[in-house]
Design a protein around this motif. Structure first.
Motif, mmCIF file in Angstrom:
data_model
loop_
_atom_site.group_PDB
_atom_site.id
_atom_site.type_symbol
_atom_site.label_atom_id
_atom_site.label_comp_id
_atom_site.label_asym_id
_atom_site.label_seq_id
_atom_site.Cartn_x
_atom_site.Cartn_y
_atom_site.Cartn_z
ATOM 1 N N PRO A 153 -1.246 -0.044 10.189
ATOM 2 C CA PRO A 153 -2.313 0.074 11.186
ATOM 3 C C PRO A 153 -2.158 1.281 12.110
ATOM 4 C CG PRO A 153 -0.810 -1.694 11.776
ATOM 5 C CD PRO A 153 -0.404 -1.215 10.414
ATOM 6 N N ARG A 154 -0.991 1.914 12.108
ATOM 7 C CA ARG A 154 -0.787 3.097 12.959
ATOM 8 C C ARG A 154 -1.479 4.333 12.398
ATOM 9 N NH1 ARG A 154 5.547 3.238 12.896
ATOM 10 N NH2 ARG A 154 4.995 2.960 10.722
ATOM 11 N N LEU A 155 -1.804 4.311 11.112
ATOM 12 C CA LEU A 155 -2.420 5.480 10.491
ATOM 13 C C LEU A 155 -3.931 5.453 10.660
ATOM 14 C CD1 LEU A 155 -0.379 5.735 7.167
ATOM 15 C CD2 LEU A 155 0.034 6.881 9.348
ATOM 16 N N ASN A 156 -4.484 6.596 11.025
ATOM 17 C CA ASN A 156 -5.934 6.699 11.165
ATOM 18 C C ASN A 156 -6.503 7.589 10.060
ATOM 19 O OD1 ASN A 156 -5.712 9.429 11.910
ATOM 20 N ND2 ASN A 156 -5.561 8.933 14.074
ATOM 21 N N VAL A 157 -7.768 7.886 10.155
ATOM 22 C CA VAL A 157 -8.455 8.632 9.106
ATOM 23 C C VAL A 157 -7.855 10.027 8.914
ATOM 24 C CG1 VAL A 157 -10.268 9.501 10.628
ATOM 25 C CG2 VAL A 157 -10.726 9.236 8.201
ATOM 26 N N TRP A 158 -7.375 10.652 10.000
ATOM 27 C CA TRP A 158 -6.789 11.993 9.870
ATOM 28 C C TRP A 158 -5.456 11.944 9.134
ATOM 29 C CZ3 TRP A 158 -10.389 15.238 10.405
ATOM 30 C CH2 TRP A 158 -11.397 15.040 11.338
ATOM 31 N N HIS A 159 -4.634 10.944 9.467
ATOM 32 C CA HIS A 159 -3.375 10.772 8.752
ATOM 33 C C HIS A 159 -3.639 10.562 7.259
ATOM 34 C CE1 HIS A 159 -2.031 9.054 12.786
ATOM 35 N NE2 HIS A 159 -1.190 10.056 12.598
ATOM 36 N N LEU A 160 -4.553 9.649 6.981
ATOM 37 C CA LEU A 160 -4.847 9.316 5.585
ATOM 38 C C LEU A 160 -5.403 10.519 4.828
ATOM 39 C CD1 LEU A 160 -6.371 5.771 6.092
ATOM 40 C CD2 LEU A 160 -4.105 6.337 5.210
ATOM 41 N N SER A 161 -6.241 11.278 5.483
ATOM 42 C CA SER A 161 -6.828 12.450 4.846
ATOM 43 C C SER A 161 -5.751 13.474 4.479
ATOM 44 C CB SER A 161 -7.862 13.063 5.785
ATOM 45 O OG SER A 161 -8.474 14.160 5.180
ATOM 46 N N ILE A 162 -4.823 13.704 5.381
ATOM 47 C CA ILE A 162 -3.731 14.651 5.108
ATOM 48 C C ILE A 162 -2.833 14.118 3.994
ATOM 49 C CG2 ILE A 162 -1.635 15.667 6.085
ATOM 50 C CD1 ILE A 162 -3.245 15.886 8.764
ATOM 51 N N LEU A 163 -2.500 12.841 4.039
ATOM 52 C CA LEU A 163 -1.657 12.255 2.989
ATOM 53 C C LEU A 163 -2.327 12.320 1.617
ATOM 54 C CD1 LEU A 163 -0.268 9.203 4.961
ATOM 55 C CD2 LEU A 163 1.100 11.082 4.012
ATOM 56 N N ILE A 164 -3.614 12.043 1.565
ATOM 57 C CA ILE A 164 -4.349 12.102 0.296
ATOM 58 C C ILE A 164 -4.389 13.545 -0.214
ATOM 59 C CG2 ILE A 164 -6.605 11.743 -0.802
ATOM 60 C CD1 ILE A 164 -5.009 9.149 -0.142
ATOM 61 N N LEU A 180 2.954 12.226 11.095
ATOM 62 C CA LEU A 180 3.383 11.714 9.790
ATOM 63 C C LEU A 180 4.878 11.935 9.573
ATOM 64 C CD1 LEU A 180 0.370 12.831 7.596
ATOM 65 C CD2 LEU A 180 1.020 10.481 8.179
ATOM 66 N N GLN A 181 5.380 13.048 10.067
ATOM 67 C CA GLN A 181 6.825 13.291 9.996
ATOM 68 C C GLN A 181 7.570 12.297 10.886
ATOM 69 O OE1 GLN A 181 8.040 17.661 9.767
ATOM 70 N NE2 GLN A 181 6.009 17.745 10.715
ATOM 71 N N ASP A 182 7.084 12.123 12.108
ATOM 72 C CA ASP A 182 7.727 11.215 13.056
ATOM 73 C C ASP A 182 7.716 9.772 12.564
ATOM 74 O OD1 ASP A 182 8.152 13.438 14.662
ATOM 75 O OD2 ASP A 182 6.513 12.953 16.055
ATOM 76 N N LEU A 183 6.660 9.388 11.860
ATOM 77 C CA LEU A 183 6.559 8.030 11.314
ATOM 78 C C LEU A 183 7.403 7.849 10.047
ATOM 79 C CD1 LEU A 183 2.734 7.432 11.802
ATOM 80 C CD2 LEU A 183 4.598 6.252 12.993
ATOM 81 N N GLY A 184 7.910 8.936 9.502
ATOM 82 C CA GLY A 184 8.788 8.846 8.339
ATOM 83 C C GLY A 184 8.088 8.850 7.003
ATOM 84 N N TYR A 185 6.827 9.241 6.965
ATOM 85 C CA TYR A 185 6.106 9.289 5.696
ATOM 86 C C TYR A 185 6.371 10.572 4.921
ATOM 87 C CZ TYR A 185 3.428 5.107 6.634
ATOM 88 O OH TYR A 185 3.061 3.805 6.851
ATOM 89 N N ILE A 186 6.643 11.658 5.641
ATOM 90 C CA ILE A 186 6.877 12.942 4.981
ATOM 91 C C ILE A 186 8.039 13.662 5.642
ATOM 92 C CG2 ILE A 186 4.469 13.261 4.264
ATOM 93 C CD1 ILE A 186 4.153 15.258 6.580
#
Length: 103
Positions: A23-34, A75-81
């Motif tokens: 739930p912490r990820l928003n549309v901008w996070h998801l867009s960058i990850l995709i 995204l880096q701070d959250l540990g995804y990348i």
């Protein structure tokens, strides 16, 4: 070849499933990850993906640098990348994707 593509697509879907559950990820996070996942798919890479800021911004439809930097850093701070910049003009930077969050 088709079976290999299906395997890649299943792995991509595993990443996407992880992302949409947070739930912490928003549309901008998801867009960058995709966008990063799309680049990885094109390169035949799963975890270590060669990237450029301009390409990620183009694919994610993020049009301003402050927005890009803010959400990329989160995204880096959250540990995804994990981002490893390249300061050499002939080499691209690298993003390492984590299936499980580091934090």
């Amino acid at each position: 070849m088709k079976q290999n593509n299906r395997l890649k697509e299943r792995k991509i879907m595993a990443y996407i499933s992880l992302y949409i559950e947070d739930p912490r990820l928003n549309v901008w996070h998801l867009s960058i990850l995709i966008a990063i996942l799309g680049l990885g798919y094109r390169q035949g890479q799963r975890r270590r993906i060669k990237v450029s800021r301009s390409k990620i911004m183009e694919l994610s439809h993020v049009s301003t640098l402050p927005t890009y930097h803010k959400y990329f850093k989160q995204l880096q701070d959250l540990g995804y990348i994990k981002y490893t910049p390249s300061y050499h003009p002939g080499y691209k930077s690298e993003v390492k994707l984590y299936k499980k969050r580091l934090s």
